[in-house]
Design a protein around this motif. Structure first.
Motif, short mmCIF file in Angstrom:
data_model
loop_
_atom_site.label_atom_id
_atom_site.label_comp_id
_atom_site.label_asym_id
_atom_site.label_seq_id
_atom_site.Cartn_x
_atom_site.Cartn_y
_atom_site.Cartn_z
N THR A 169 -12.99 34.09 -7.38
CA THR A 169 -12.67 34.46 -8.13
C THR A 169 -14.14 34.47 -9.52
O THR A 169 -13.98 34.22 -10.72
N ALA A 170 -15.36 34.30 -9.80
CA ALA A 170 -16.22 33.17 -9.92
C ALA A 170 -16.38 34.14 -10.79
O ALA A 170 -17.87 35.32 -10.07
N HIS A 171 -16.84 34.73 -11.74
CA HIS A 171 -17.31 35.52 -13.21
C HIS A 171 -18.85 35.32 -12.93
O HIS A 171 -19.28 36.10 -13.27
N GLY A 172 -18.79 34.06 -12.88
CA GLY A 172 -20.69 33.54 -13.59
C GLY A 172 -21.23 32.68 -13.12
O GLY A 172 -20.54 31.48 -12.53
N GLY A 173 -22.57 31.92 -13.55
CA GLY A 173 -23.15 31.08 -13.13
C GLY A 173 -23.20 30.94 -11.46
O GLY A 173 -23.51 31.92 -10.34
N LEU A 174 -24.12 29.73 -11.12
CA LEU A 174 -24.37 30.45 -9.78
C LEU A 174 -23.45 28.57 -8.99
O LEU A 174 -23.68 27.71 -8.68
N LEU A 175 -23.32 29.23 -7.15
CA LEU A 175 -22.42 27.50 -6.62
C LEU A 175 -24.12 27.89 -5.41
O LEU A 175 -23.75 28.87 -4.71
N VAL A 176 -24.62 26.90 -5.11
CA VAL A 176 -24.71 27.10 -3.27
C VAL A 176 -24.35 25.59 -2.51
O VAL A 176 -24.12 24.75 -3.51
N VAL A 177 -24.50 26.75 -1.55
CA VAL A 177 -23.68 25.16 -0.79
C VAL A 177 -24.55 25.14 0.54
O VAL A 177 -25.50 26.20 1.34
N ASP A 178 -24.99 24.44 0.43
CA ASP A 178 -26.65 23.63 1.20
C ASP A 178 -26.39 23.96 3.19
O ASP A 178 -27.25 24.31 4.13
N GLY A 179 -24.44 23.94 3.33
CA GLY A 179 -24.50 24.02 4.93
C GLY A 179 -23.90 25.16 4.55
O GLY A 179 -24.02 25.95 4.42
N ASP A 180 -22.65 25.17 5.64
CA ASP A 180 -21.44 26.47 6.17
C ASP A 180 -20.74 26.49 5.12
O ASP A 180 -20.28 25.80 4.68
N ALA A 181 -19.83 27.52 4.66
CA ALA A 181 -18.64 27.76 3.63
C ALA A 181 -17.36 27.69 5.08
O ALA A 181 -18.21 29.01 5.77
N SER A 182 -16.20 28.45 5.04
CA SER A 182 -15.21 28.62 5.38
C SER A 182 -14.94 29.98 5.05
O SER A 182 -15.36 30.42 4.57
N ALA A 183 -13.90 29.85 5.66
CA ALA A 183 -12.83 31.11 5.98
C ALA A 183 -12.72 31.79 3.88
O ALA A 183 -13.09 31.31 2.72
N ARG A 184 -13.38 33.50 3.22
CA ARG A 184 -12.90 33.63 2.15
C ARG A 184 -13.48 33.44 1.11
O ARG A 184 -13.64 33.21 0.07
N CYS A 185 -15.04 32.86 1.56
CA CYS A 185 -16.21 32.55 0.34
C CYS A 185 -16.72 33.80 -0.45
O CYS A 185 -16.84 34.93 0.60
N GLY A 186 -16.29 33.36 -1.82
CA GLY A 186 -16.52 34.85 -2.30
C GLY A 186 -15.93 35.47 -2.33
O GLY A 186 -15.83 37.23 -3.59
N ILE A 187 -14.14 35.11 -2.81
CA ILE A 187 -12.84 36.37 -2.34
C ILE A 187 -12.94 36.75 -4.47
O ILE A 187 -13.00 36.18 -4.86
N SER A 188 -12.84 37.66 -4.41
CA SER A 188 -12.50 38.27 -5.66
C SER A 188 -13.45 38.47 -6.10
O SER A 188 -12.99 38.26 -7.35
#
Length: 230
Positions: free
Chosen positions: A104-123
Motif C-alpha cells: 500500500t505504499a504511496h510514495g518514496g523508494l523501497l530497495v531490497v537487495d536480496g529476494d522479497a517473498s509473496a505479495r511484494c507491492g500488494i495494493s
C-alpha cells in the motif's frame, strides 16, 4: 562537509517504544545507528522527518512503516510488511524481505537487495520498489500506481488485477495474474527504468534486459461475464 555523528541506540538496553519515541522527536538531518535489533517488530515506524537511520541486524514485522522523509537502512533481513504504507523517503533492506514488502505504499523508494517473498507491492499506490533478486507469488496484486522492478524472477500470478502500476521484470515469471499482460518497452520506459535502477544503486543492470507488464484494462469495472477471470 563533515560526516554526521550518529546517535547510537542499543536495543538490549532501550525498548522499541523508547527508540521510536526518540526518533519521532529527532531533528531533521540527524543520524541514528541502532544495534542489536534481534528481529524486533515495529522499528522506526511513523517517522516524519528527514533523519538517517541505520539498523545493524535483522528486523521483524513492519519496520519503517508509514515512513515520511526518512532514510532507513537495514543491514540484515526484514520481516513482513517492511515500509508498509510508506509516503516518502527511502528504505533499503540489504538482505531479504518477507511478505508484503512495500504494501500500500504511496510514495518514496523501497530497495531490497536480496529476494522479497509473496505479495511484494500488494495494493501499491505510487511508491517505487526495486528488488535485486526474486519475488514470490501474487506480487503487485491490485497495484494501482507506482513501479515494481524485479531484477530476478517472479512467482505465480504476477500483477493479478493490476491497475495503472508498471512492472519491470528481468527474469522469468511463473505465471501472470488476471488482466496482467506484457507490454512493449518503449524509449520512455527504458529511460524510466534506467533512472529507477540508478536510484537503487544498480547502475550495472541494463534496462534493455527487462520486460514490461501492466494492465490489459479488461477488469476495471465489474462485469458478471468476467466473473471467472477474477
Amino acid at each position: 562537509m563533515a560526516a554526521l555523528t550518529a546517535t547510537g541506540v542499543d536495543l538490549r538496553s532501550v525498548s522499541v517504544r523508547e527508540l521510536n519515541h526518540a526518533l519521532h522527536r529527532a531533528t531533521s538531518g540527524t543520524a541514528w545507528r541502532i544495534a542489536h535489533p534481534d528481529g524486533a517488530h515495529n522499528l522506526a515506524v511513523g517517522l516524519d522527518t528527514a533523519v538517517d537511520v541505520v539498523v545493524d541486524g535483522h528486523v521483524g514485522y513492519y519496520c519503517a512503516g508509514m515512513n515520511q522523509h526518512a532514510t532507513v537502512t537495514v543491514n540484515g533481513n526484514a520481516g513482513t510488511g517492511v515500509a508498509e504504507n510508506m509516503m516518502s523517503g527511502t528504505v533499503r533492506v540489504c538482505g531479504n524481505a518477507s511478505q508484503a514488502a512495500g504494501a500500500t505504499a504511496h510514495g518514496g523508494l523501497l530497495v531490497v537487495d536480496g529476494d522479497a517473498s509473496a505479495r511484494c507491492g500488494i495494493s501499491l499506490k505510487g511508491a517505487d520498489i526495486v528488488v535485486g533478486g526474486n519475488v514470490g507469488h501474487m506480487s503487485a496484486f491490485m497495484a494501482q500506481a507506482g513501479r515494481l522492478v524485479i531484477c530476478g524472477d517472479a512467482g505465480d500470478a504476477l500483477g493479478d488485477s493490476i491497475y495503472e502500476a508498471r512492472i519491470y521484470l528481468r527474469g522469468r515469471v511463473r505465471s501472470l495474474g488476471a488482466d496482467c499482460v506484457e507490454k512493449p518497452m518503449r524509449d520512455e520506459h527504458l529511460a524510466e527504468l534506467a533512472q529507477l535502477l540508478k536510484s537503487a544503486g544498480r547502475d550495472e543492470d541494463d534496462p534493455a534486459d527487462f520486460r514490461r507488464y501492466g494492465s490489459a484494462r479488461g477488469l476495471y469495472h465489474f462485469n458478471s461475464g468476467n466473473s471467472s477471470a477474477y
